[in-house]
Enzyme design. Structure first.
Site, PDB file in Angstrom:
ATOM      1  N   CYS A 155       0.843  -1.200   0.000  1.00 54.91           N
ATOM      2  CA  CYS A 155       0.000   0.000   0.000  1.00 54.91           C
ATOM      3  C   CYS A 155       0.872   1.240   0.000  1.00 54.91           C
ATOM      4  O   CYS A 155       1.943   1.260   0.608  1.00 54.91           O
ATOM      5  CB  CYS A 155      -0.907   0.007   1.232  1.00 54.91           C
ATOM      6  SG  CYS A 155      -2.119   1.350   1.208  1.00 54.91           S
ATOM      7  N   CYS A 169      -0.160   4.887   6.264  1.00 58.55           N
ATOM      8  CA  CYS A 169      -0.699   5.142   7.602  1.00 58.55           C
ATOM      9  C   CYS A 169       0.341   4.660   8.626  1.00 58.55           C
ATOM     10  O   CYS A 169       0.860   3.551   8.509  1.00 58.55           O
ATOM     11  CB  CYS A 169      -2.017   4.396   7.794  1.00 58.55           C
ATOM     12  SG  CYS A 169      -3.260   4.865   6.572  1.00 58.55           S
ATOM     13  N   CYS A 219      -6.652  -6.255  12.221  1.00 61.53           N
ATOM     14  CA  CYS A 219      -6.664  -5.029  11.439  1.00 61.53           C
ATOM     15  C   CYS A 219      -5.314  -4.316  11.491  1.00 61.53           C
ATOM     16  O   CYS A 219      -4.766  -4.097  12.570  1.00 61.53           O
ATOM     17  CB  CYS A 219      -7.759  -4.123  11.984  1.00 61.53           C
ATOM     18  SG  CYS A 219      -8.139  -2.772  10.921  1.00 61.53           S
TER      19      CYS A 219
HETATM   20  S1  SF4 Z   1      -4.379   1.244   6.878  1.00 60.36           S
HETATM   21 FE1  SF4 Z   1      -3.536   2.783   5.459  1.00 60.36          FE
HETATM   22  S2  SF4 Z   1      -1.485   2.005   4.885  1.00 60.36           S
HETATM   23 FE2  SF4 Z   1      -2.627   0.288   5.811  1.00 60.36          FE
HETATM   24  S3  SF4 Z   1      -3.514  -0.801   4.061  1.00 60.36           S
HETATM   25 FE3  SF4 Z   1      -5.088   0.654   4.815  1.00 60.36          FE
HETATM   26  S4  SF4 Z   1      -4.761   2.534   3.595  1.00 60.36           S
HETATM   27 FE4  SF4 Z   1      -2.942   1.250   3.334  1.00 60.36          FE
END
Ligand code: SF4
Length: 404
Positions: free
Chosen positions: A167, A171, A394
């Site tokens: 990703c 984050c 999560c």
């Molecule tokens: S929490 Fe943020 S960094 Fe993690 S997979 Fe979801 S969008 Fe991507």
């Protein structure tokens, strides 16, 4: 430790570039030549595309429907098993390099709470893998729903699906972010994770109660065409309901605006990964907030039509001392009220991961935060952590081999 081992997308790319860098597999039939002579998967083409392909083979178009029926309803894995096709045609397709090509589970990890985390290989020649999670009793965020009453050892299950390998959103609390973005998944690869897990657990579509959450690895709205292509396959070919699907976005405003235009019979429910009560804190834990502020995200969400009784979900990760304080709860309640949206809040106690410098909130703090929101009249649920011991919870999804 290098925190950014792979190249990341830069925020100054236009939203259009974000969303069209890998067009849907459903569209180009002439894209079947792959480098290295590898075989082309049928899984990912819808009935209309398969009919067109059959016409190109000088076969009746209804042969396409037979193939779709076999791969999306009967879940066959080999062309040789599509017994509705004449054996000569099956042989011809195989000789030409076609294969069913559904992604397959290459490794499975089982948690003490029954959650299973899978390492899914999308193609035999592809070294990259994604993760998919099966939660046999859901994630606790849909409190108040009735059980389905079937005879299996689970009553309602949730499948958490990935949309990208890695990703780019970064984050700060998320283990997947450490991979960076490696590639987008195709529509077939996203839908294929679901069918592979349904098949493993012998789920009866239309009989058993299964929810899908697009909350695994990746940001679905940065792979928009393939994500919605997968939803189309799952709804129209596999027979799942979009009302049992939830897509979570970190707040990609152009994606939310496109999503608002999707037809109701194809549109999953929407969740916004909010995770902070104001822009200052959100900008720290989610750098994407510097591109699209909370107000901009909320404005875009207002354009999404909701079905009767449907609510938007705000996902909120509680980070000890950062987002879990009493004043955060009060500010969050004010924020949710101000949106004027039919909304609920899912609270998620942060799940630890190697190399991430946050702390888990104390259980009493989570309870107090929940009570504070409820006291302010906000519908709020505590999402139960599932599969923490196997890094399936999560924000914990990363390549299994690195974290098991
Ligand atoms: S929490 Fe943020 S960094 Fe993690 S997979 Fe979801 S969008 Fe991507």
């Amino acid at each position: 430790m290098n925190r950014e081992p792979f190249p990341r997308l830069r925020w100054n790319l236009t939203p259009r570039t974000f969303m069209t860098e890998s067009p849907s597999q459903l569209v180009p039939l002439d894209a079947r030549e792959r480098p290295g002579g590898c075989k082309e998967p049928l899984f990912g083409y819808d009935t209309a595309a398969l009919a067109k392909m059959m016409a190109g083979q000088r076969e009746p178009e209804w042969r396409g429907k037979q193939i779709a029926e076999a791969i999306y309803r009967q879940w066959v894995k080999e062309i040789s098993e599509i017994t509705t096709l004449p054996s000569l045609l099956r042989e011809k397709l195989a000789t030409e390099g076609w294969r069913v090509g559904r992604p397959r589970i290459s490794q499975a990890f089982r948690s003490i709470d029954g959650t299973e985390r899978y390492l899914v290989q999308c193609a035999p020649d592809d070294p990259l893998t994604v993760e998919t999670v099966w939660m046999p009793e859901g994630d606790g965020s849909e409190a108040g729903e009735e059980a389905s009453g079937n005879s299996k050892d689970w009553r309602r299950a949730t499948i958490c699906v990935s949309s990208q390998v890695g990703c780019a959103v970064n984050c700060q609390f998320c283990l997947t972010a450490k991979l960076g973005l490696q590639r987008n998944l195709t529509a077939g690869e996203i839908a294929g994770q679901v069918v592979e897990v349904l098949d493993r657990h012998e789920v009866g579509v239309g009989r058993d109660r299964v929810n899908l959450v697009f909350m695994g690895m990746g940001e679905p709205f940065l792979n928009y065409d393939n994500f919605m292509g997968a939803v189309g396959l799952l709804v129209r070919e596999v027979g799942l309901s979009p009302q049992r699907m939830t897509v979570s976005t970190s707040g990609i405003v152009p994606g939310i605006e496109r999503f608002a235009l999707e037809p109701e019979d194809l549109r999953p429910r929407l969740a916004i990964s909010l995770n902070a009560p104001n822009d200052r804190i959100r900008g720290e834990v989610m750098p994407i907030n510097r591109k699209w502020s909370i107000a901009q995200v909320v404005d875009a969400v207002r354009s999404v039509p909701l079905r009767p009784r449907e609510r938007v979900t705000f996902e909120y990760v509680l980070l000890a001392g950062v987002t879990d304080r009493a004043e955060d709860a009060r500010e969050l309640a004010r924020l949710v009220r101000r949106t004027g949206l039919a909304a609920k809040v899912n609270l998620i106690a942060w799940n630890p991961g190697p190399g991430i410098d946050y702390a888990m909130p104390a259980p009493a703090t989570v309870e107090a935060f929940h009570r504070a929101l409820m006291g302010e009249g906000i519908a709020a649920f505590i999402r139960q952590p599932r599969g923490r011991d196997i890094f399936a919870a999560c924000g914990q999804l990363k390549r299994t081999v690195e974290t098991s």
